[in-house]
Write a protein that holds these residues in place. Structure first.
Motif, PDB file in Angstrom:
ATOM      1  N   LEU A  95       0.830  -1.213   0.000  1.00 32.25           N
ATOM      2  CA  LEU A  95       0.000   0.000   0.000  1.00 32.25           C
ATOM      3  C   LEU A  95       0.861   1.259   0.000  1.00 32.25           C
ATOM      4  O   LEU A  95       0.502   2.261  -0.623  1.00 32.25           O
ATOM      5  CB  LEU A  95      -0.950  -0.011   1.190  1.00 32.25           C
ATOM      6  N   ALA A  96       2.003   1.230   0.675  1.00 28.69           N
ATOM      7  CA  ALA A  96       2.917   2.372   0.650  1.00 28.69           C
ATOM      8  C   ALA A  96       3.486   2.569  -0.750  1.00 28.69           C
ATOM      9  O   ALA A  96       3.621   3.708  -1.220  1.00 28.69           O
ATOM     10  CB  ALA A  96       4.050   2.178   1.655  1.00 28.69           C
ATOM     11  N   LEU A  97       3.800   1.481  -1.430  1.00 32.02           N
ATOM     12  CA  LEU A  97       4.294   1.569  -2.800  1.00 32.02           C
ATOM     13  C   LEU A  97       3.225   2.138  -3.730  1.00 32.02           C
ATOM     14  O   LEU A  97       3.526   2.975  -4.595  1.00 32.02           O
ATOM     15  CB  LEU A  97       4.758   0.189  -3.275  1.00 32.02           C
ATOM     16  N   VAL A  98       1.980   1.733  -3.549  1.00 28.86           N
ATOM     17  CA  VAL A  98       0.873   2.294  -4.337  1.00 28.86           C
ATOM     18  C   VAL A  98       0.738   3.783  -4.060  1.00 28.86           C
ATOM     19  O   VAL A  98       0.566   4.589  -4.986  1.00 28.86           O
ATOM     20  CB  VAL A  98      -0.440   1.552  -4.021  1.00 28.86           C
ATOM     21  N   PHE A  99       0.829   4.174  -2.793  1.00 29.53           N
ATOM     22  CA  PHE A  99       0.707   5.579  -2.432  1.00 29.53           C
ATOM     23  C   PHE A  99       1.822   6.416  -3.053  1.00 29.53           C
ATOM     24  O   PHE A  99       1.578   7.490  -3.603  1.00 29.53           O
ATOM     25  CB  PHE A  99       0.722   5.731  -0.903  1.00 29.53           C
ATOM     26  N   VAL A 100       3.058   5.924  -2.990  1.00 32.18           N
ATOM     27  CA  VAL A 100       4.188   6.657  -3.582  1.00 32.18           C
ATOM     28  C   VAL A 100       4.029   6.755  -5.098  1.00 32.18           C
ATOM     29  O   VAL A 100       4.307   7.801  -5.693  1.00 32.18           O
ATOM     30  CB  VAL A 100       5.525   6.000  -3.188  1.00 32.18           C
ATOM     31  N   SER A 107       2.177  14.301  -8.991  1.00 34.54           N
ATOM     32  CA  SER A 107       2.993  15.493  -8.776  1.00 34.54           C
ATOM     33  C   SER A 107       4.095  15.665  -9.821  1.00 34.54           C
ATOM     34  O   SER A 107       4.430  16.786 -10.171  1.00 34.54           O
ATOM     35  CB  SER A 107       3.619  15.474  -7.379  1.00 34.54           C
ATOM     36  N   VAL A 108       4.672  14.584 -10.307  1.00 35.59           N
ATOM     37  CA  VAL A 108       5.763  14.691 -11.270  1.00 35.59           C
ATOM     38  C   VAL A 108       5.208  14.637 -12.686  1.00 35.59           C
ATOM     39  O   VAL A 108       5.227  15.624 -13.413  1.00 35.59           O
ATOM     40  CB  VAL A 108       6.818  13.581 -11.034  1.00 35.59           C
ATOM     41  N   THR A 109       4.730  13.477 -13.081  1.00 40.54           N
ATOM     42  CA  THR A 109       4.143  13.330 -14.407  1.00 40.54           C
ATOM     43  C   THR A 109       3.185  12.142 -14.401  1.00 40.54           C
ATOM     44  O   THR A 109       3.430  11.143 -13.726  1.00 40.54           O
ATOM     45  CB  THR A 109       5.226  13.138 -15.485  1.00 40.54           C
ATOM     46  N   ALA A 110       2.123  12.261 -15.135  1.00 38.85           N
ATOM     47  CA  ALA A 110       1.099  11.216 -15.154  1.00 38.85           C
ATOM     48  C   ALA A 110       1.589   9.954 -15.856  1.00 38.85           C
ATOM     49  O   ALA A 110       1.054   8.870 -15.629  1.00 38.85           O
ATOM     50  CB  ALA A 110      -0.161  11.725 -15.827  1.00 38.85           C
ATOM     51  N   SER A 111       2.611  10.063 -16.683  1.00 42.04           N
ATOM     52  CA  SER A 111       3.101   8.871 -17.375  1.00 42.04           C
ATOM     53  C   SER A 111       3.755   7.874 -16.416  1.00 42.04           C
ATOM     54  O   SER A 111       3.882   6.697 -16.747  1.00 42.04           O
ATOM     55  CB  SER A 111       4.083   9.259 -18.475  1.00 42.04           C
ATOM     56  N   LEU A 112       4.136   8.316 -15.223  1.00 39.41           N
ATOM     57  CA  LEU A 112       4.678   7.391 -14.226  1.00 39.41           C
ATOM     58  C   LEU A 112       3.617   6.427 -13.713  1.00 39.41           C
ATOM     59  O   LEU A 112       3.943   5.353 -13.224  1.00 39.41           O
ATOM     60  CB  LEU A 112       5.289   8.153 -13.058  1.00 39.41           C
ATOM     61  N   LEU A 113       2.341   6.802 -13.820  1.00 41.49           N
ATOM     62  CA  LEU A 113       1.270   5.912 -13.373  1.00 41.49           C
ATOM     63  C   LEU A 113       1.217   4.642 -14.208  1.00 41.49           C
ATOM     64  O   LEU A 113       0.766   3.605 -13.739  1.00 41.49           O
ATOM     65  CB  LEU A 113      -0.081   6.631 -13.427  1.00 41.49           C
ATOM     66  N   LEU A 114       1.669   4.716 -15.447  1.00 37.81           N
ATOM     67  CA  LEU A 114       1.687   3.529 -16.294  1.00 37.81           C
ATOM     68  C   LEU A 114       2.737   2.527 -15.843  1.00 37.81           C
ATOM     69  O   LEU A 114       2.630   1.337 -16.132  1.00 37.81           O
ATOM     70  CB  LEU A 114       1.940   3.919 -17.750  1.00 37.81           C
ATOM     71  N   LEU A 115       3.763   2.989 -15.135  1.00 42.47           N
ATOM     72  CA  LEU A 115       4.822   2.110 -14.662  1.00 42.47           C
ATOM     73  C   LEU A 115       4.529   1.504 -13.291  1.00 42.47           C
ATOM     74  O   LEU A 115       5.225   0.589 -12.865  1.00 42.47           O
ATOM     75  CB  LEU A 115       6.144   2.880 -14.594  1.00 42.47           C
ATOM     76  N   ALA A 116       3.531   1.996 -12.591  1.00 44.02           N
ATOM     77  CA  ALA A 116       3.274   1.574 -11.212  1.00 44.02           C
ATOM     78  C   ALA A 116       2.787   0.128 -11.055  1.00 44.02           C
ATOM     79  O   ALA A 116       3.223  -0.550 -10.124  1.00 44.02           O
ATOM     80  CB  ALA A 116       2.277   2.530 -10.561  1.00 44.02           C
ATOM     81  N   PRO A 117       1.904  -0.390 -11.904  1.00 44.59           N
ATOM     82  CA  PRO A 117       1.375  -1.741 -11.638  1.00 44.59           C
ATOM     83  C   PRO A 117       2.425  -2.842 -11.625  1.00 44.59           C
ATOM     84  O   PRO A 117       2.303  -3.804 -10.861  1.00 44.59           O
ATOM     85  CB  PRO A 117       0.374  -1.972 -12.775  1.00 44.59           C
TER      86      PRO A 117
END
Length: 137
Positions: A95-100, A107-117
């Motif tokens: 959950l902490a990893l999901v939050f980060v 805050s930085v860029t929305a394209s980082l959300l694609l790398l999160a899963p």
């Protein structure tokens, strides 16, 4: 790339089934919060809130157990809750990893959300099997 979409299609139902249980309990908790504003009715809110937290933590283990071990129903959730009781830091880390990841994505860029899963799934799966194999020793 075709393996990714094949696995996504194959395990989408399992993901929805695992996510349904915590989702329903959280919805009940929110309904309790709105329906019973007085202090006398705090007991249903506390019970549904505690159940929501436990199922949210257990869902970090549950998807890995559902996909790789083929567990379903009560066996799946009791095993996941047992693993949460044994090692609560693993789902808290997920959950902490999901939050980060969400924080960086907004805050930085929305394209980082694609790398999160990817890292979240790897961390959840590794934590599940580390604890499950430690359980059988």
């Amino acid at each position: 790339m075709t393996a990714l979409f094949g696995n996504l299609r194959r395990y989408a139902g399992a993901g929805l089934a695992v996510g349904l249980a915590p989702g329903v309990v959280v919805a009940v908790a929110l309904a309790n919060w709105q329906l019973y504003p007085g202090p006398v009715f705090a007991v249903p809110l506390v019970v549904s809130g505690c159940a929501s937290v436990l199922l949210l933590l257990a869902s970090c283990y549950a998807f890995s157990l559902r996909v790789t071990a083929g567990l379903r129903g009560k066996t799946l959730w009791f095993t996941a809750l047992h693993l949460v009781a044994r090692a609560p830091l693993v789902p808290l880390g997920v959950l902490a990893l999901v939050f980060v990841a969400l924080l960086l994505g907004t805050s930085v860029t929305a394209s980082l959300l694609l790398l999160a899963p990817g890292p979240v799934a790897l961390f959840a799966s590794a934590g599940t099997w580390t604890e499950k194999h430690a359980l059988h020793r």
